[in-house]
Every structure is written in C-alpha cells, then in structure tokens.
Design a protein around this motif. Structure first.
Motif, PDB file in Angstrom:
ATOM      1  N   GLU A  16       0.824  -1.202   0.000  1.00 47.94           N
ATOM      2  CA  GLU A  16       0.000   0.000   0.000  1.00 47.94           C
ATOM      3  C   GLU A  16       0.861   1.257   0.000  1.00 47.94           C
ATOM      4  O   GLU A  16       0.555   2.242  -0.689  1.00 47.94           O
ATOM      5  CB  GLU A  16      -0.931  -0.004   1.211  1.00 47.94           C
ATOM      6  CG  GLU A  16      -1.770   1.250   1.400  1.00 47.94           C
ATOM      7  CD  GLU A  16      -2.783   1.478   0.295  1.00 47.94           C
ATOM      8  OE1 GLU A  16      -3.418   2.548   0.294  1.00 47.94           O
ATOM      9  OE2 GLU A  16      -2.950   0.599  -0.588  1.00 47.94           O
ATOM     10  N   LEU A  17       1.957   1.238   0.735  1.00 47.07           N
ATOM     11  CA  LEU A  17       2.869   2.377   0.746  1.00 47.07           C
ATOM     12  C   LEU A  17       3.486   2.601  -0.628  1.00 47.07           C
ATOM     13  O   LEU A  17       3.630   3.746  -1.075  1.00 47.07           O
ATOM     14  CB  LEU A  17       3.967   2.159   1.786  1.00 47.07           C
ATOM     15  CG  LEU A  17       3.573   2.339   3.251  1.00 47.07           C
ATOM     16  CD1 LEU A  17       4.734   1.970   4.153  1.00 47.07           C
ATOM     17  CD2 LEU A  17       3.122   3.766   3.525  1.00 47.07           C
ATOM     18  N   LEU A  20       0.800   4.261  -2.731  1.00 40.14           N
ATOM     19  CA  LEU A  20       0.629   5.660  -2.375  1.00 40.14           C
ATOM     20  C   LEU A  20       1.804   6.504  -2.858  1.00 40.14           C
ATOM     21  O   LEU A  20       1.621   7.637  -3.324  1.00 40.14           O
ATOM     22  CB  LEU A  20       0.475   5.803  -0.860  1.00 40.14           C
ATOM     23  CG  LEU A  20      -0.818   5.267  -0.246  1.00 40.14           C
ATOM     24  CD1 LEU A  20      -0.741   5.311   1.269  1.00 40.14           C
ATOM     25  CD2 LEU A  20      -2.021   6.069  -0.740  1.00 40.14           C
ATOM     26  N   ARG A  24       0.321   9.181  -5.275  1.00 42.51           N
ATOM     27  CA  ARG A  24       0.034  10.447  -4.606  1.00 42.51           C
ATOM     28  C   ARG A  24       1.284  11.267  -4.288  1.00 42.51           C
ATOM     29  O   ARG A  24       1.225  12.496  -4.257  1.00 42.51           O
ATOM     30  CB  ARG A  24      -0.762  10.193  -3.314  1.00 42.51           C
ATOM     31  CG  ARG A  24      -2.150   9.640  -3.600  1.00 42.51           C
ATOM     32  CD  ARG A  24      -2.959   9.405  -2.339  1.00 42.51           C
ATOM     33  NE  ARG A  24      -3.149  10.614  -1.542  1.00 42.51           N
ATOM     34  CZ  ARG A  24      -3.942  10.673  -0.475  1.00 42.51           C
ATOM     35  NH1 ARG A  24      -4.607   9.600  -0.091  1.00 42.51           N
ATOM     36  NH2 ARG A  24      -4.062  11.803   0.212  1.00 42.51           N
ATOM     37  N   GLU A  44       1.685  16.317   2.424  1.00 37.42           N
ATOM     38  CA  GLU A  44       0.962  15.118   2.013  1.00 37.42           C
ATOM     39  C   GLU A  44       1.390  13.910   2.846  1.00 37.42           C
ATOM     40  O   GLU A  44       0.557  13.064   3.190  1.00 37.42           O
ATOM     41  CB  GLU A  44       1.186  14.840   0.528  1.00 37.42           C
ATOM     42  CG  GLU A  44       0.391  13.673  -0.034  1.00 37.42           C
ATOM     43  CD  GLU A  44      -1.113  13.924  -0.069  1.00 37.42           C
ATOM     44  OE1 GLU A  44      -1.869  12.974  -0.343  1.00 37.42           O
ATOM     45  OE2 GLU A  44      -1.548  15.073   0.191  1.00 37.42           O
ATOM     46  N   LEU A  45       2.656  13.831   3.192  1.00 36.84           N
ATOM     47  CA  LEU A  45       3.108  12.770   4.092  1.00 36.84           C
ATOM     48  C   LEU A  45       2.387  12.866   5.431  1.00 36.84           C
ATOM     49  O   LEU A  45       2.049  11.847   6.041  1.00 36.84           O
ATOM     50  CB  LEU A  45       4.618  12.859   4.293  1.00 36.84           C
ATOM     51  CG  LEU A  45       5.494  12.443   3.119  1.00 36.84           C
ATOM     52  CD1 LEU A  45       6.937  12.900   3.337  1.00 36.84           C
ATOM     53  CD2 LEU A  45       5.452  10.928   2.916  1.00 36.84           C
ATOM     54  N   LEU A  48      -1.310  11.740   4.966  1.00 36.77           N
ATOM     55  CA  LEU A  48      -1.424  10.289   4.852  1.00 36.77           C
ATOM     56  C   LEU A  48      -1.192   9.578   6.187  1.00 36.77           C
ATOM     57  O   LEU A  48      -1.323   8.351   6.272  1.00 36.77           O
ATOM     58  CB  LEU A  48      -0.434   9.762   3.816  1.00 36.77           C
ATOM     59  CG  LEU A  48      -0.709  10.135   2.358  1.00 36.77           C
ATOM     60  CD1 LEU A  48       0.448   9.699   1.469  1.00 36.77           C
ATOM     61  CD2 LEU A  48      -2.019   9.512   1.877  1.00 36.77           C
TER      62      LEU A  48
END
Length: 380
Positions: A16-17, A20, A24, A44-45, A48
């Motif tokens: 998933e990371l 992302l 993103r 953004e980090l 998330l």
C-alpha cells in the motif's frame, strides 16, 4: 514474527505504501525544485498519517516505511526520514512544552525539522564538535560557530543543534539544543550538492539559547545524537534496500525483453549471473536491516554494532546494485529522467551521511573488541 519473515499484514502495508508513493507522492515530488524543501510533499506525508507514525512506531516499522517509499519515490522517503531525524530528539528527550509545541506541527507537515550535527571540521567525528555554547548567565548560552551539510537547511523551521558546552571534554561536553528558525544570529545558505534534497550550511553568531531549549541534559547531547543515529542507521539501510530493489526490478524487466546477440540479454549467462548476484546481495542486506531493527525494538544490547552493520552492508550493496543496473541498461540509463540516472545520483550519499562506511567499520570493530573484553574466556 521473526527478523527474517514479515507477517501478511506488514507485506500488505508495504504494498500500500508503494502504491501511495507512486500515485500520490510521486506527482508532488516531480513538481518540487531540487535543492529546496518540497512543502506540499511534506504536507501530504502528514495527511497520509505517515509523519505522526514516526513517533509511535518502532525501528522495524520505520524501516518498512523507508524501504517502501524509496522503491517508488526517493524524494518522499527522504522528506519523511528528515522529519524523523530532526524531530526524534524532541520526541525522545524534549520537555512537555517542547513536544506540545513542535511534534504536532512536524506530524502534520506544517513544520520542517533538521538534525544539525556535522561541521566543516567534524563530519564523521561527532565528538570533535567546535560549535560553542558560551555561558551568558544562569541557564543561558550563546551559540557561535558553523554547521555544514545539514539536510533541510537553511529552510527548516526547527533545528536540533549539537554544541560544545564544556571545552576539552570530548563527547562528554556536548549539549543538544532545540533552536527554532528565526533566532537572532542564525543564518544559512544552501549548498549545491549531488543529492537532490536540500542541504545547507548554518552560521551561529551569538544565537541565544536557554535551559528551556536543552534536549535531555546539559553535556548529555552526545547520548541524544547517538541514540537517534542508532535508531535511524538501520533505516538508512532500508532506504538503500528500497533503491536497490527498484534498480533490480528495472534490470530484470529490461534484460528479459532486450534483444541482443541473437536472443534476449537474459539468455546470456554473464548477464543472468550478474542479476542473480544483485538479487542475492539485495536480499542479504534486507535481512540484516530487518534483524538490526528488530534488535533495536527488543532492546538488545548489541544495537550499535547491528545498526552499523546494517547501514554499512545495505548502502554498499545499493551502490553495487545500482551501478551494475546502469551497466546492464547501457547508455539509456544515463539519460536525464531515467529511473537509474536518478538512483545513481541518490545512492551515493547514504554511504557518507549518518556515519561514513569507514566510521561504521570502526564502530563494528570497537563493539567486537568490547564484547571480547567482557568475555571471561577472552584471556585463554
């Protein structure tokens, strides 16, 4: 869970990371300006939930984050790591007031942190610091001197600064201070470095600090620095493993479809054996990183040695893998914008920062002889 096998949930989280990072974070990284803090990327980090996790997770979790992000977006990985490196001393040693003021801002990405240890004359030898904290009354000092090769400088909002409070005391005379940007006498300039993330120099011309800015104890800053580095060194190795895996996967795909000499490159034994060697070294480095991180989380006593081994093996391995990936790709890998051209520039610095490879070998040897001296059989 052992040090050598991730649980299904951990593997799913890593996947998933990577998703992302590609979907993103990569677009935001591409809009950034090399040599400057990419604040939208940092924010953004935070959005998330990855930055707050820096302060609630263990070493293995940190390694999984850094490896997974590095695979798809080295800029995002580095932005995350620098937030953790700069603010971990606040998390681990800060007062309630320091934590309340800064950790939420670091966690949501609205404040950028930096770890200011290296100096022009004291890069790898952290005990030789010359930035001086001159007494300026009870519980007050003035910082005078320079810091150099500081990631996120001069654009950070807060700096963990290590200064000498007791002359001639070596490692025992260093104190860690939390210094917000904007303090009188604090100046900085950016440095034009090979690495694309921001690195700069800081000047301290009588910068005022007080007991309220101390992290940990006066003259106890070396312990703050080494504790931070023992946590982050295995994760530097994880960053390197992520880059190595990206280079390896690109090489597998390229050699499997590239036609040459009447067949695919992968049909050539010299090529397939080289790819096998790249895979072998990458996996060995990954396992050592996970083992060192697990030892840290378990509170084992040999963490300095394991952390040094993990950083040393993983960063040297990544250099090897990326270099051989470039060789197997040929000239196309040297074009600006190619993944391997990017990794080739990124992979060099980790062999130097947070303790050069030579320093890691020194730490390993020192710890080995220390273990020998504690062994009652040593004199036989």
């Amino acid at each position: 869970m052992t040090a050598f096998s991730l649980e299904p949930g951990q593997r799913a989280w890593c996947a998933e990371l990577r998703r992302l990072a590609a979907e993103r974070l990569r677009p935001l990284a591409d809009k950034g300006e090399p040599g400057h803090v990419n604040r939208p990327l940092v924010a953004e980090l935070g959005a998330l939930g990855l930055l707050p996790r820096l302060f609630t997770s263990g070493a293995l979790d940190l390694c999984l984050m850094r490896e997974s992000l590095a695979y798809a977006c080295t800029e995002a990985e580095t932005a995350l790591a620098l937030q953790g490196l700069g603010a971990h001393p606040v998390h681990a040693h800060g007062t309630p007031g320091q934590k309340e003021r800064w950790l939420p801002q670091v966690g949501d990405g609205s404040a950028v942190a930096a770890f200011a240890l290296s100096e022009p004359g004291a890069g790898s030898d952290a005990a030789a610091l010359s930035l001086t904290a001159h007494p300026d009354g009870p519980g007050r000092w003035r910082l005078t001197g320079e810091k150099c090769w500081i990631s996120n400088a001069p654009e950070a909002d807060l700096y963990t600064v290590f200064a000498r409070t007791t002359p001639g005391a070596g490692a025992r005379g260093v104190t860690a201070f939390l210094v917000p940007a904007g303090r009188p006498g604090l100046t900085g300039t950016g440095l034009d470095m090979l690495s694309p993330h921001p690195i700069g120099a800081l000047g301290f011309d009588g910068v005022p600090v007080s007991a309220d800015d101390v992290l940990g104890e006066v003259d106890g800053g070396f312990r703050v620095a080494m504790g931070t580095l023992n946590l982050f060194r295995p994760s530097v190795g994880a960053f390197a493993v992520g880059m190595a895996q990206a280079a390896l996967d690109a090489t597998l795909e390229h050699t499997a479809r590239r036609e040459a000499f009447g067949g695919r490159l992968s049909d050539l034994q010299s090529v397939s054996h080289q790819v096998a060697e790249m895979a072998l070294r990458t996996e060995a480095a990954r396992l050592m990183v996970y083992a060192a991180a697990t030892a840290y989380d378990a509170g084992e006593g040999d963490v300095p040695k394991r952390a040094a081994m993990a950083k040393l093996l993983a960063t040297e391995t990544a250099q090897y893998v990326v270099d051989h990936a470039v060789q197997l790709h040929g000239a196309r890998a040297l074009q600006r914008g190619h993944l391997l051209e990017h990794l080739y520039r990124e992979v060099r610095a980790p062999r130097i920062y947070e303790g050069a490879s030579e320093v890691q070998r020194g730490i390993i040897a020192k710890e080995l002889y220390k273990e020998l001296s504690k062994n009652p059989e040593a004199d036989r």
